[in-house]
Scaffold this motif. Structure first.
Motif, PDB file in Angstrom:
ATOM      1  N   UNK A   5       0.851  -1.181   0.000  1.00 12.90           N
ATOM      2  CA  UNK A   5       0.000   0.000   0.000  1.00 12.90           C
ATOM      3  C   UNK A   5       0.892   1.237   0.000  1.00 12.90           C
ATOM      4  N   UNK A   6       0.565   2.199  -0.818  1.00 10.57           N
ATOM      5  CA  UNK A   6       1.322   3.447  -0.863  1.00 10.57           C
ATOM      6  C   UNK A   6       0.373   4.580  -0.560  1.00 10.57           C
ATOM      7  N   UNK A   7       0.789   5.487   0.340  1.00 13.35           N
ATOM      8  CA  UNK A   7      -0.070   6.591   0.752  1.00 13.35           C
ATOM      9  C   UNK A   7       0.597   7.918   0.425  1.00 13.35           C
ATOM     10  N   UNK A   8      -0.183   8.872  -0.001  1.00 12.61           N
ATOM     11  CA  UNK A   8       0.283  10.245  -0.141  1.00 12.61           C
ATOM     12  C   UNK A   8      -0.915  11.152   0.039  1.00 12.61           C
ATOM     13  N   UNK A   9      -0.681  12.461   0.141  1.00 12.32           N
ATOM     14  CA  UNK A   9      -1.736  13.380   0.494  1.00 12.32           C
ATOM     15  C   UNK A   9      -1.791  14.554  -0.457  1.00 12.32           C
ATOM     16  N   UNK A 226      -3.592  13.090  14.733  1.00 14.39           N
ATOM     17  CA  UNK A 226      -2.855  13.170  15.995  1.00 14.39           C
ATOM     18  C   UNK A 226      -1.586  12.318  15.926  1.00 14.39           C
ATOM     19  N   UNK A 227      -0.448  12.954  16.152  1.00 12.55           N
ATOM     20  CA  UNK A 227       0.829  12.265  16.052  1.00 12.55           C
ATOM     21  C   UNK A 227       1.527  12.541  14.735  1.00 12.55           C
ATOM     22  N   UNK A 228       0.811  13.183  13.803  1.00 10.38           N
ATOM     23  CA  UNK A 228       1.425  13.542  12.542  1.00 10.38           C
ATOM     24  C   UNK A 228       1.307  12.482  11.461  1.00 10.38           C
ATOM     25  N   UNK A 229       1.945  12.744  10.315  1.00  8.20           N
ATOM     26  CA  UNK A 229       1.839  11.855   9.159  1.00  8.20           C
ATOM     27  C   UNK A 229       2.370  10.457   9.444  1.00  8.20           C
ATOM     28  N   UNK A 230       3.436  10.377  10.231  1.00  4.31           N
ATOM     29  CA  UNK A 230       4.011   9.057  10.520  1.00  4.31           C
ATOM     30  C   UNK A 230       2.994   8.162  11.217  1.00  4.31           C
ATOM     31  N   UNK A 231       2.259   8.730  12.172  1.00  2.00           N
ATOM     32  CA  UNK A 231       1.234   7.956  12.879  1.00  2.00           C
ATOM     33  C   UNK A 231       0.069   7.615  11.965  1.00  2.00           C
ATOM     34  N   UNK A 232      -0.240   8.520  11.037  1.00  2.00           N
ATOM     35  CA  UNK A 232      -1.321   8.240  10.090  1.00  2.00           C
ATOM     36  C   UNK A 232      -0.918   7.086   9.175  1.00  2.00           C
ATOM     37  N   UNK A 233       0.331   7.123   8.657  1.00  2.06           N
ATOM     38  CA  UNK A 233       0.822   6.021   7.834  1.00  2.06           C
ATOM     39  C   UNK A 233       0.714   4.692   8.606  1.00  2.06           C
ATOM     40  N   UNK A 234       1.146   4.747   9.854  1.00  2.00           N
ATOM     41  CA  UNK A 234       1.146   3.543  10.688  1.00  2.00           C
ATOM     42  C   UNK A 234      -0.272   3.031  10.907  1.00  2.00           C
ATOM     43  N   UNK A 235      -1.195   3.953  11.191  1.00  2.00           N
ATOM     44  CA  UNK A 235      -2.586   3.560  11.441  1.00  2.00           C
ATOM     45  C   UNK A 235      -3.208   2.912  10.202  1.00  2.00           C
ATOM     46  N   UNK A 236      -3.013   3.527   9.053  1.00  2.00           N
ATOM     47  CA  UNK A 236      -3.605   2.985   7.828  1.00  2.00           C
ATOM     48  C   UNK A 236      -2.931   1.678   7.431  1.00  2.00           C
ATOM     49  N   UNK A 237      -1.629   1.604   7.579  1.00  2.00           N
ATOM     50  CA  UNK A 237      -0.923   0.377   7.263  1.00  2.00           C
ATOM     51  C   UNK A 237      -1.392  -0.786   8.108  1.00  2.00           C
ATOM     52  N   UNK A 238      -1.785  -0.516   9.352  1.00  2.00           N
ATOM     53  CA  UNK A 238      -2.265  -1.550  10.265  1.00  2.00           C
ATOM     54  C   UNK A 238      -3.704  -1.947   9.958  1.00  2.00           C
ATOM     55  N   UNK A 239      -4.522  -0.993   9.547  1.00  2.00           N
ATOM     56  CA  UNK A 239      -5.956  -1.236   9.412  1.00  2.00           C
ATOM     57  C   UNK A 239      -6.447  -1.507   7.987  1.00  2.00           C
ATOM     58  N   UNK A 240      -5.659  -1.160   6.991  1.00  2.00           N
ATOM     59  CA  UNK A 240      -6.088  -1.354   5.611  1.00  2.00           C
ATOM     60  C   UNK A 240      -5.822  -2.776   5.145  1.00  2.00           C
ATOM     61  N   UNK A 241      -6.819  -3.388   4.500  1.00  2.00           N
ATOM     62  CA  UNK A 241      -6.701  -4.763   4.007  1.00  2.00           C
ATOM     63  C   UNK A 241      -7.027  -4.793   2.519  1.00  2.00           C
ATOM     64  N   UNK A 287     -11.374   2.487   5.900  1.00  2.00           N
ATOM     65  CA  UNK A 287     -10.218   2.814   6.729  1.00  2.00           C
ATOM     66  C   UNK A 287     -10.206   4.295   7.091  1.00  2.00           C
ATOM     67  N   UNK A 288     -10.741   5.158   6.215  1.00  2.00           N
ATOM     68  CA  UNK A 288     -10.827   6.585   6.545  1.00  2.00           C
ATOM     69  C   UNK A 288     -11.813   6.793   7.682  1.00  2.00           C
ATOM     70  N   UNK A 309     -10.265  17.331   2.909  1.00  2.00           N
ATOM     71  CA  UNK A 309      -9.014  16.594   2.738  1.00  2.00           C
ATOM     72  C   UNK A 309      -9.221  15.635   1.572  1.00  2.00           C
ATOM     73  N   UNK A 310      -8.227  15.508   0.706  1.00  2.38           N
ATOM     74  CA  UNK A 310      -8.260  14.507  -0.348  1.00  2.38           C
ATOM     75  C   UNK A 310      -7.053  13.594  -0.177  1.00  2.38           C
ATOM     76  N   UNK A 311      -7.314  12.313  -0.059  1.00  2.00           N
ATOM     77  CA  UNK A 311      -6.247  11.369   0.224  1.00  2.00           C
ATOM     78  C   UNK A 311      -6.243  10.222  -0.781  1.00  2.00           C
ATOM     79  N   UNK A 312      -5.199  10.109  -1.577  1.00  2.00           N
ATOM     80  CA  UNK A 312      -5.093   8.987  -2.493  1.00  2.00           C
ATOM     81  C   UNK A 312      -4.412   7.800  -1.839  1.00  2.00           C
ATOM     82  N   UNK A 313      -4.978   6.601  -2.022  1.00  2.00           N
ATOM     83  CA  UNK A 313      -4.393   5.374  -1.490  1.00  2.00           C
ATOM     84  C   UNK A 313      -4.195   4.411  -2.648  1.00  2.00           C
ATOM     85  N   UNK A 314      -2.968   3.935  -2.836  1.00  2.00           N
ATOM     86  CA  UNK A 314      -2.663   3.024  -3.929  1.00  2.00           C
ATOM     87  C   UNK A 314      -2.642   1.580  -3.443  1.00  2.00           C
TER      88      UNK A 314
END
Length: 318
Positions: A5-9, A226-241, A287-288, A309-314
């Protein structure tokens, strides 16, 4: 088979697929949409081997804007290069400017609906020692009757800010905002008083229609996980299937999801801007939704505001 999964904003944007000379319709919020919801439409023209002309029209077929870019836009906003002209719905010129690498460069002129000159601004497009772009030099300001308020960068101005939909007044010295500036939104929801020094914002105080007072040291504060982009990456990486049916069909792609971060940090109004596959779309939305209440809301002049907010998820199968 490897899944990743690749995330960007991307902030305040939308995405659509298009080809040369396609006609695309856009809404008041500058989002590509169906014709029935549109305020205008867009065409692309290949001018030479490098530049593409982007022409926007109002629904009455009068020209809304014309600009140039080196790559086909992936959303309504595009990387401008060269001359840019924008027009009011009545056909009168609104703005005439030049861009270099998507940044204003040289003289920019803004006009009233009656065709009279409103403001001329010079953009150096030069970075300072902190690699920040130097503030633009406001050369002239006029009122709608043709009376000059600011000349050669000096004078007291009273002007309408289209981006804010607010009436502002204050002093320019050497082309920069200085001393005290006051403003009030036309909907009456917020009035403010701000201090500037040689173009630099120092601090401000605002009051809403309920009598609440807000002190602020930043005009705008973006909503943040909360926690910034690093925490958001971590949260989505954990919860996205990656959905099983999409894996079996070997479907991959980038899902663009647009949503609102509310004043309490919750998430509302989630929808997919560019569909890839029903299962991938559904998972991206899911996941959002799980990030709700995990955001620090955005602020504008000290007051909590809703932020798009617009968030692309690959979803990629390797």
């Amino acid at each position: 088979m490897k899944l990743s999964f690749i995330f960007c904003f991307v902030f305040f944007t939308s995405l659509t697929a298009f080809a040369k000379n396609d006609t695309l319709y856009f809404s008041k919020g500058n989002i590509y949409c169906k014709k029935v919801d549109a305020i205008g439409f867009r065409n692309f023209f290949l001018k030479d081997s490098i530049h593409i002309q982007v022409r926007d029209y109002w629904m009455n077929k009068k020209l809304k804007a014309v600009g140039y870019t080196k790559t086909f836009p992936q959303n309504f906003s595009y990387k401008k290069e060269g001359l840019y002209h924008e027009y009011y719905e009545n056909g009168v010129l609104k703005e005439k400017s030049t861009y270099v690498d998507d940044e204003l460069s040289g003289l920019q002129k803004l006009y009233f609906r009656n065709g009279k000159l409103f403001k001329s601004i010079f953009h150096e497009n030069i970075k300072d020692e902190n690699k920040s772009t130097l503030p633009p030099f406001t050369k002239e300001v006029w009122d709608s009757l043709g009376n000059q308020l600011v000349k050669d960068g000096f004078g007291s101005s009273k002007e309408f800010n289209n981006e804010l939909d607010a009436l502002e007044e204050g002093v320019y010295r050497n082309g920069l905002r200085d001393s005290v500036w006051t403003g009030c939104y036309t909907n009456g929801k917020l009035c403010y008083r701000e201090n500037y020094s040689e173009g630099k914002f120092i601090k401000g105080i605002s009051n809403d229609t309920f009598g609440e007072t807000y002190n602020y040291e930043q005009i705008s504060e973006a909503a943040e996980f909360k926690g910034g982009l690093r925490e958001l990456y971590k949260f989505i990486g954990t919860n996205l299937k990656f959905p099983i049916d999409a894996i079996k069909a070997r479907v991959s792609g980038k899902v663009f999801v647009k949503f609102v971060v509310e004043k309490d940090g919750s998430i509302e109004d989630i929808y997919v801007l560019d569909s890839v596959h029903p299962s991938l779309d559904k998972e991206a939305i899911s996941v959002i939704k799980k990030t709700s209440k995990k955001w620090t809301p955005g602020k504008q002049r000290g007051m909590l505001v809703r932020v798009f907010y617009t968030m692309p998820i690959s979803f990629i199968i390797e």
